[in-house]
Design a protein around this motif. Structure first.
Motif, PDB file in Angstrom:
ATOM      1  N   ASP A  14      35.721 -33.474 -53.009  1.00  0.00           N
ATOM      2  CA  ASP A  14      34.569 -34.390 -53.020  1.00  0.00           C
ATOM      3  C   ASP A  14      34.982 -35.865 -53.073  1.00  0.00           C
ATOM      4  N   ARG A  16      33.825 -30.089 -46.439  1.00  0.00           N
ATOM      5  CA  ARG A  16      33.855 -29.218 -47.629  1.00  0.00           C
ATOM      6  C   ARG A  16      34.250 -27.793 -47.213  1.00  0.00           C
ATOM      7  N   VAL A  45      30.280 -39.894 -54.948  1.00  0.00           N
ATOM      8  CA  VAL A  45      30.594 -38.504 -55.277  1.00  0.00           C
ATOM      9  C   VAL A  45      29.303 -37.753 -55.575  1.00  0.00           C
ATOM     10  N   VAL A  90      27.616 -36.860 -52.370  1.00  0.00           N
ATOM     11  CA  VAL A  90      28.348 -35.736 -51.738  1.00  0.00           C
ATOM     12  C   VAL A  90      27.936 -34.434 -52.409  1.00  0.00           C
ATOM     13  N   GLU A  91      27.885 -34.440 -53.735  1.00  0.00           N
ATOM     14  CA  GLU A  91      27.530 -33.223 -54.472  1.00  0.00           C
ATOM     15  C   GLU A  91      26.080 -32.826 -54.187  1.00  0.00           C
TER      16      GLU A  91
END
Length: 168
Positions: free
Chosen positions: A150, A144, A161, A164-165
């Motif tokens: 993402d 990132r 996703v 990841v967030e």
């Protein structure tokens, strides 16, 4: 209950003053409680329990003086004990009881050992999963920081996703 002896009789359900018979009763004796109590040799039950429990010789002699039937029972036991076949049967029974206790104890120990091993394996597995996740989290942050989107991070790491967030 604190008493080592309890006695039950058969009563009519609706009329509690109506006993079925005076001849029959059910008596439960809790030997561990009797062992903790001081026997009262004035009581016939205590004298017999002293005999059953293989008490010290002097206590047993007092019980036999008070209760001639106990002295007779002791004579019969001595007589039966003189027969080799009966003694072998008794010893075989004692050995079977000890073998069963050993088998149960061994099974418990084996089960405990197996449970500990599986618990350790599971803990290591969870630790590795946690370590893998922590490693992926570090990779996600690095990717990132260099501008990777993402969706691409998700595809490359195998994380969703949303995962990841949440890391970021």
């Amino acid at each position: 209950m604190d008493s080592y002896s309890t006695v039950f009789h058969l009563w009519e359900d609706r009329h509690k003053d109506c006993k079925l018979t005076d001849i029959m009763e059910v008596r439960f004796i809790e030997l561990p409680k009797f062992r903790r109590a001081k026997p009262d040799l004035g009581k016939p039950l205590d004298r017999w329990l002293v005999f059953i429990e293989d008490s010290p010789e002097e206590v047993l002699e007092m019980a036999m003086r008070e209760e001639p039937a106990i002295a007779r029972a002791e004579e019969v036991l001595q007589y039966l004990g003189s027969f080799d076949e009966i003694r072998r049967y008794y010893e075989a029974r004692e050995m079977a009881v000890h073998d069963e206790i050993t088998r149960i104890t061994g099974a418990r120990e084996e089960g405990l050992r197996e449970g500990i091993e599986k618990g350790i394996e599971k803990g290591i597995q969870k630790g590795m999963e946690k370590g893998t996740f922590q490693m992926k989290a570090g990779i996600v942050r690095n990717m990132r920081s260099i501008g990777v989107k993402d969706e691409e991070i998700s595809r490359l790491t195998g994380l969703t996703v949303e995962e990841v967030e949440s890391i970021i």
